[in-house]
Scaffold this motif. Structure first.
Motif, mmCIF file in Angstrom:
data_model
loop_
_atom_site.group_PDB
_atom_site.id
_atom_site.type_symbol
_atom_site.label_atom_id
_atom_site.label_comp_id
_atom_site.label_asym_id
_atom_site.label_seq_id
_atom_site.Cartn_x
_atom_site.Cartn_y
_atom_site.Cartn_z
ATOM 1 N N ASN A 101 0.841 -1.214 0.000
ATOM 2 C CA ASN A 101 0.000 0.000 0.000
ATOM 3 C C ASN A 101 0.867 1.251 0.000
ATOM 4 O O ASN A 101 0.569 2.221 -0.715
ATOM 5 C CB ASN A 101 -0.904 0.037 1.236
ATOM 6 C CG ASN A 101 -2.194 -0.747 1.019
ATOM 7 O OD1 ASN A 101 -2.429 -1.264 -0.087
ATOM 8 N ND2 ASN A 101 -3.011 -0.859 2.038
ATOM 9 N N ALA A 102 1.936 1.233 0.811
ATOM 10 C CA ALA A 102 2.812 2.410 0.907
ATOM 11 C C ALA A 102 3.429 2.718 -0.453
ATOM 12 O O ALA A 102 3.619 3.891 -0.803
ATOM 13 C CB ALA A 102 3.894 2.169 1.950
ATOM 14 N N ILE A 144 0.207 9.737 -0.940
ATOM 15 C CA ILE A 144 -0.906 10.684 -1.147
ATOM 16 C C ILE A 144 -1.705 10.944 0.137
ATOM 17 O O ILE A 144 -2.387 11.955 0.241
ATOM 18 C CB ILE A 144 -1.872 10.161 -2.240
ATOM 19 C CG1 ILE A 144 -2.350 8.748 -1.897
ATOM 20 C CG2 ILE A 144 -1.198 10.188 -3.603
ATOM 21 C CD1 ILE A 144 -3.468 8.267 -2.802
ATOM 22 N N PHE A 190 -4.508 10.500 3.292
ATOM 23 C CA PHE A 190 -5.981 10.565 3.271
ATOM 24 C C PHE A 190 -6.435 11.442 4.432
ATOM 25 O O PHE A 190 -5.654 11.783 5.329
ATOM 26 C CB PHE A 190 -6.608 9.176 3.346
ATOM 27 C CG PHE A 190 -6.109 8.344 4.500
ATOM 28 C CD1 PHE A 190 -6.704 8.450 5.757
ATOM 29 C CD2 PHE A 190 -5.040 7.458 4.331
ATOM 30 C CE1 PHE A 190 -6.241 7.689 6.803
ATOM 31 C CE2 PHE A 190 -4.576 6.705 5.384
ATOM 32 C CZ PHE A 190 -5.181 6.815 6.639
ATOM 33 N N ILE A 228 -10.933 2.851 6.985
ATOM 34 C CA ILE A 228 -10.160 2.135 5.960
ATOM 35 C C ILE A 228 -9.871 0.682 6.333
ATOM 36 O O ILE A 228 -9.542 -0.122 5.485
ATOM 37 C CB ILE A 228 -8.819 2.850 5.617
ATOM 38 C CG1 ILE A 228 -8.018 3.115 6.877
ATOM 39 C CG2 ILE A 228 -9.048 4.112 4.825
ATOM 40 C CD1 ILE A 228 -6.613 3.610 6.584
ATOM 41 N N THR A 233 -13.637 -0.993 1.905
ATOM 42 C CA THR A 233 -13.555 0.475 1.950
ATOM 43 C C THR A 233 -12.368 0.921 1.108
ATOM 44 O O THR A 233 -11.240 0.470 1.310
ATOM 45 C CB THR A 233 -13.363 0.978 3.393
ATOM 46 O OG1 THR A 233 -14.440 0.500 4.153
ATOM 47 C CG2 THR A 233 -13.290 2.500 3.456
ATOM 48 N N SER A 252 -8.899 -4.209 -4.011
ATOM 49 C CA SER A 252 -10.214 -4.757 -3.678
ATOM 50 C C SER A 252 -10.816 -4.130 -2.428
ATOM 51 O O SER A 252 -11.980 -4.322 -2.112
ATOM 52 C CB SER A 252 -10.079 -6.270 -3.441
ATOM 53 O OG SER A 252 -9.207 -6.482 -2.337
ATOM 54 N N GLY A 253 -9.997 -3.414 -1.630
ATOM 55 C CA GLY A 253 -10.501 -2.842 -0.366
ATOM 56 C C GLY A 253 -10.532 -3.872 0.748
ATOM 57 O O GLY A 253 -11.181 -3.659 1.779
ATOM 58 N N VAL A 254 -9.831 -5.009 0.554
ATOM 59 C CA VAL A 254 -9.838 -6.064 1.574
ATOM 60 C C VAL A 254 -8.512 -6.082 2.356
ATOM 61 O O VAL A 254 -8.452 -6.521 3.502
ATOM 62 C CB VAL A 254 -10.099 -7.451 0.922
ATOM 63 C CG1 VAL A 254 -10.125 -8.560 1.957
ATOM 64 C CG2 VAL A 254 -11.410 -7.432 0.149
ATOM 65 N N LEU A 259 -6.497 -4.023 4.081
ATOM 66 C CA LEU A 259 -6.348 -3.537 5.461
ATOM 67 C C LEU A 259 -7.236 -4.314 6.446
ATOM 68 O O LEU A 259 -6.920 -4.404 7.636
ATOM 69 C CB LEU A 259 -6.636 -2.039 5.545
ATOM 70 C CG LEU A 259 -5.528 -1.121 4.993
ATOM 71 C CD1 LEU A 259 -5.911 0.363 5.181
ATOM 72 C CD2 LEU A 259 -4.190 -1.381 5.666
ATOM 73 N N SER A 260 -8.374 -4.872 5.953
ATOM 74 C CA SER A 260 -9.200 -5.720 6.832
ATOM 75 C C SER A 260 -8.400 -6.941 7.236
ATOM 76 O O SER A 260 -8.466 -7.402 8.388
ATOM 77 C CB SER A 260 -10.480 -6.191 6.160
ATOM 78 O OG SER A 260 -10.892 -5.304 5.187
#
Ligand code: ADP
Length: 551
Positions: A451-452, A488, A490, A498, A503, A514-516, A518-519
């Motif tokens: 992600n970073a 960037i 948030f 997040i 999310t 996919s937004g998965v 960090l979950s």
């Protein structure tokens, strides 16, 4: 009347003491009763009775009320005053009280009726001054030879000492009574004051007196309670005072409410414990404390009934939630597993169809095929992430010693291509060895570092800093690991959001995902009994901080 020689050997004057001697030696010729030789028999007999009595006696005789008295009477006349009064007129001897006794003598002389007084105050002159003297006396008629009243016989006793002692005693008693009353008053006031103060406390309070039999506590008696306590017995502290506890709460013998208080009293050791009181129609959850104070037990408790019920309700809800979460995770696992197969088929048939139609397709039809390919590719990624999530939901049994330096090295190796592409610089401090699940921790770093790199800014070189420190939080020691980027970022308001599944804050066209991820990270941290949080400033970068318990 025949005159008789009266001398010391006369039976009346033999052994008649100093008073007899005074009578014998007095010059009676100057008085109205004349020389002693002429005295009437009744006077002599009356004097005989007086002089030979050990009881104080006084005689007023004749028209001048001439005074006679015996040795027993003598002390009442004091040292400096009336004595010797024998032979003198009554009103000359007693001028200071004559207005009282004169009429009395007169009355007895005329009526013959005796009078009687007890502890009568008759102040007289003696010992050189007026003295308050009390008498118990009787005035009775003294008869002459012709049976006429010739005088008044006074039998008397000075009671000054007795009266004064009684007075002193009753004064002392009155004083002590007043003192006691005032002390009792103060005590009542102090008690009321104390009662008012303890009534202010919301915590029920009791001071109990033990009832002992064979050196064992068999019950307690209420000495002091407050309103908060007496409300449980539907009464007042005043009403409870002196009553046995078992009178109001017979069931307490079956509970620690009796046993632990008795033990605290017998051992002298203070005690605190939790109790579920389910006797006497009650259903209470209390935290009780008992302390021995002198010969009593001081007991107070906090009523946790409401809190306990809420806690029980909460625990029930949590268990329910955990169950439904488990079901959900099972469902996600099954669903994503089953979805994999059809999507693969779509991909395969799509490629086949594209092959079969090769050369016959127009440009916009080719684009449609490409869109199908992209969509199904995204679907595959999503399903794989979901599968990964459901995988990390199942916590392995055994933890290993995981060297995070090694874990990170492998992650960076896997991300080598992305790092090179973005020309990212990664600064890494020495990381700790933690107890944990190796594969999960690798996944965690993989997601955070990727992600970073992914959410980097185009206009500046990517820089990632990974730090570690020891952190102490309420006595528990944690390894703090932070991953900071200069991407960037948030808005801080989304810092919690997040970590929720699906999310995404940034557009799919620019940043794939996919937004998965960090979950999964959050789930892994929780599996390690840790916590994770994020801090970010849009356009400047983000820092993800994890706390993993050491050891
Ligand atoms: P994904 O990256 O697949 O979208 P994640 O669960 O990993 O899903 O991340 C959720 C969202 O959080 C991302 O879509 C992104 O908007 C934001 N995010 C995650 N990491 C960062 C980061 N390092 N910098 C900025 N935004 C981030």
């Amino acid at each position: 009347m025949e005159s008789t020689v009266i001398h010391r050997d006369h039976p009346i004057f033999r052994n008649s003491g100093a008073a007899g001697e005074l009578i014998l030696t007095y010059d009676w010729s100057t008085t109205t009763i004349g020389p002693i030789e002429n005295w009437s028999l009744s006077l002599l007999n009356t004097l005989g009775n007086i002089l030979h009595s050990a009881f104080p006696m006084f005689l007023f005789w004749g028209e001048d009320l001439i005074c006679f008295y015996n040795d027993a009477y003598r002390p009442s006349l004091g040292t400096d005053g009336k004595h010797p009064a024998i032979g003198k007129k009554g009103n000359a001897v007693w001028p200071e009280i004559w207005e009282h006794i004169g009429p009395m003598i007169e009355q007895v002389m005329t009526t013959g009726k005796p009078v009687w007084f007890e502890d009568q105050l008759l102040p007289i002159y003696r010992n050189g001054h007026m003295e308050e003297v009390y008498w118990t006396f009787s005035y009775g008629p003294a008869y002459g030879d012709d049976s006429k009243i010739c005088g008044v016989l006074v039998t008397c006793m000075e009671t000054t000492q007795a009266v004064l002692s009684r007075k002193k005693i009753s004064e002392t008693v009155a004083l002590r009574t007043a003192e006691l009353e005032s002390a009792q008053d103060s005590l009542i006031r102090a008690n009321r004051y104390l009662q008012n103060i303890i009534n202010l406390f919301q915590e029920p309070l009791q001071v109990l007196e033990p009832l002992l039999e064979h050196n064992k506590v068999i019950d307690f008696r209420y000495k002091i309670t407050n309103n908060a306590y007496s409300a449980y017995a539907n009464t007042t502290p005043e009403d409870l005072q002196g009553k046995k506890v078992s009178e109001y709460f017979p069931g307490y013998f079956n509970t620690s409410s009796f046993v632990n208080i008795a033990e605290a009293f017998m051992s002298g050791k203070a005690n605190t414990w939790d109790i579920h009181y389910d006797q006497d129609g009650l259903d209470l959850h209390n935290r009780m404390s008992a302390t021995k104070l002198d010969n009593e037990a001081v007991v107070h408790f906090t009523d946790l009934t409401e809190v306990t019920h809420l806690q029980q309700e909460l625990e029930r809800k949590i268990a329910e939630l955990e169950r439904s979460n488990e079901h959900l995770e099972e469902f996600v696992h099954a669903a994503s597993h089953d979805l994999k197969e059809p999507i693969r088929k779509i991909q395969v048939f799509n490629t086949l169809l594209k092959e079969q139609l090769k050369g016959r397709l127009r440009e916009n039809e080719i684009k449609t095929f490409e869109r199908i390919e992209k969509a199904s590719h995204r679907m595959v990624l999503l399903i794989e992430d979901l599968l990964l999530y459901s995988h990390v939901s199942q916590v392995p049994h055994e933890k290993d010693n995981v060297d995070l330096n090694e874990t990170l090295r492998q992650v960076l190796e896997d991300l080598d291509l992305d790092i090179q592409q973005k020309q990212a610089t990664i600064k890494i401090a020495t990381l700790p060895v933690v107890k944990g699940y190796k594969r999960q921790l690798q996944q965690l770093f993989q997601n955070l570092v990727s992600n970073a790199i992914k959410y980097s800014k185009e206009d500046r070189p990517v820089e990632i800093i990974i730090k570690a420190a020891v952190h102490n939080d309420s006595g528990t020691e944690y390894d703090l690991i932070q991953i900071a980027d200069n991407g960037i970022g948030f808005e801080q308001q989304y810092a919690d959001k997040i970590f929720q599944m699906f999310t995404r804050l940034h557009g799919r066209s620019e940043y794939s995902g996919s937004g998965v991820g960090l979950s999964i990270v959050k789930k892994i941290v929780e599996n390690h009994k840790g916590r994770i949080s994020a801090e970010s400033i849009p356009g400047e970068g983000s820092t993800f901080s994890m706390l993993l318990p050491t050891g």
